[in-house]
Design an enzyme around this catalytic site. Sequence first.
Site, PDB file in Angstrom:
ATOM      1  N   LYS A 152       0.798  -1.226   0.000  1.00 34.48           N
ATOM      2  CA  LYS A 152       0.000   0.000   0.000  1.00 34.48           C
ATOM      3  C   LYS A 152       0.835   1.283   0.000  1.00 34.48           C
ATOM      4  O   LYS A 152       0.279   2.364  -0.142  1.00 34.48           O
ATOM      5  CB  LYS A 152      -0.984  -0.008   1.183  1.00 34.48           C
ATOM      6  CG  LYS A 152      -1.923  -1.190   1.196  1.00 34.48           C
ATOM      7  CD  LYS A 152      -2.802  -1.274  -0.019  1.00 34.48           C
ATOM      8  CE  LYS A 152      -3.955  -0.311   0.037  1.00 34.48           C
ATOM      9  NZ  LYS A 152      -4.983  -0.619  -0.998  1.00 34.48           N
ATOM     10  N   SER A 188      -2.955 -12.548   3.672  1.00 34.67           N
ATOM     11  CA  SER A 188      -3.343 -12.375   2.266  1.00 34.67           C
ATOM     12  C   SER A 188      -2.248 -12.895   1.335  1.00 34.67           C
ATOM     13  O   SER A 188      -2.534 -13.370   0.241  1.00 34.67           O
ATOM     14  CB  SER A 188      -3.688 -10.914   1.953  1.00 34.67           C
ATOM     15  OG  SER A 188      -2.582 -10.075   2.168  1.00 34.67           O
TER      16      SER A 188
END
Length: 321
Positions: free
Chosen positions: A48, A281
């Site tokens: 991110k 994830s």
Amino acid sequence: MSRPAGLLEHAGQAVGWTPLVEIQRLGKGLPGRVAVKLEYFSPGASIKDRPALAIIEAAERAGVLRKGQRIVEKTSGNMGAGLAWACAIKGYRFTAVLSVGNTPERSQMIKAFGAEVVKVRQAPGAKPGQVSKEDLDLVEAETQKRVKKYKAFRPDQFNNPGSVWAHRFGTGPEIWEQTAGRVTHFCSFAGSSGTLIGTAQALKERYAGVRVIAVEPAQAPFLAGKPVRDTRHAIQGGGYAVEPGIYDRSVVDAYLTVTDAEAKRTARALAAREGIMGGYSTGANVAAALMLARKAPRGSLIVTVACDSGLKYLSTGLYPA
Ligand SMILES: Cc1ncc(COP(=O)(O)O)c(C=O)c1O
């Protein structure tokens, strides 16, 4: 595009050009090969940082983010760490609004970068370490309040095209170059879906035959259009059973699901056998990539991402104490 060489002027230049590593042990004997892009090499230790910086710089160019203005965002923690990091470099004040269900490592990182953390209680019946759609709705309401209160700039990662551009002009072209154009499949777990969609757009622009697969939690295959049983799951950072504003269905060819147990088992195997220690994830992405590699034609090259570092999950039991 090229890798920056020599002495960098600031940590903002340390984003991108993360390593792409083939996992030869876990993928042994399979017809397809699997490679993982290690996004935890970024300064905020997740994928991110890319959209965080891209969104801030686009807002600066557009004149919608003023010098000294506060930035407020809803986050599962990684976007918060990315924004806090980018704000530390650029001198903005930042408030991250997140659920108490997200790991404490995330808030600690955000605070380390000098930002404010607002923690929002979870919906009734929630478990720590699992952030549901209902939990995220509570975070959204609090975020809206704070944006108004501070007259803040809101990156709005689920609707901001910068979430896609960061990968369309970064992650995707890097994968193309690092595989010398041999990538045949790309799969990714979706939160804002920026990683999935931006990378897909970049790869398909170069070779329309690249297959793109969205990865979802087993109990919430929402993007696949299947019934959602429960949005409580361990795969933090996505699988919220919402269609983000930036989602582009036209570049997604197929959908796969992964259980919490598969994500955990694969993350552990990835660390112990390949030396790649990611979060849940990452485990989900690699589990899905291995499923694809079992069925893909010989010579296929399946690429996925290690979204963040396993160090962000030490409090969850992902890795034994
Ligand atoms: C750990 C983790 N994995 C995956 C994702 C999904 O990335 P994207 O928002 O690009 O879909 C996120 C997003 O916050 C994340 O924090």
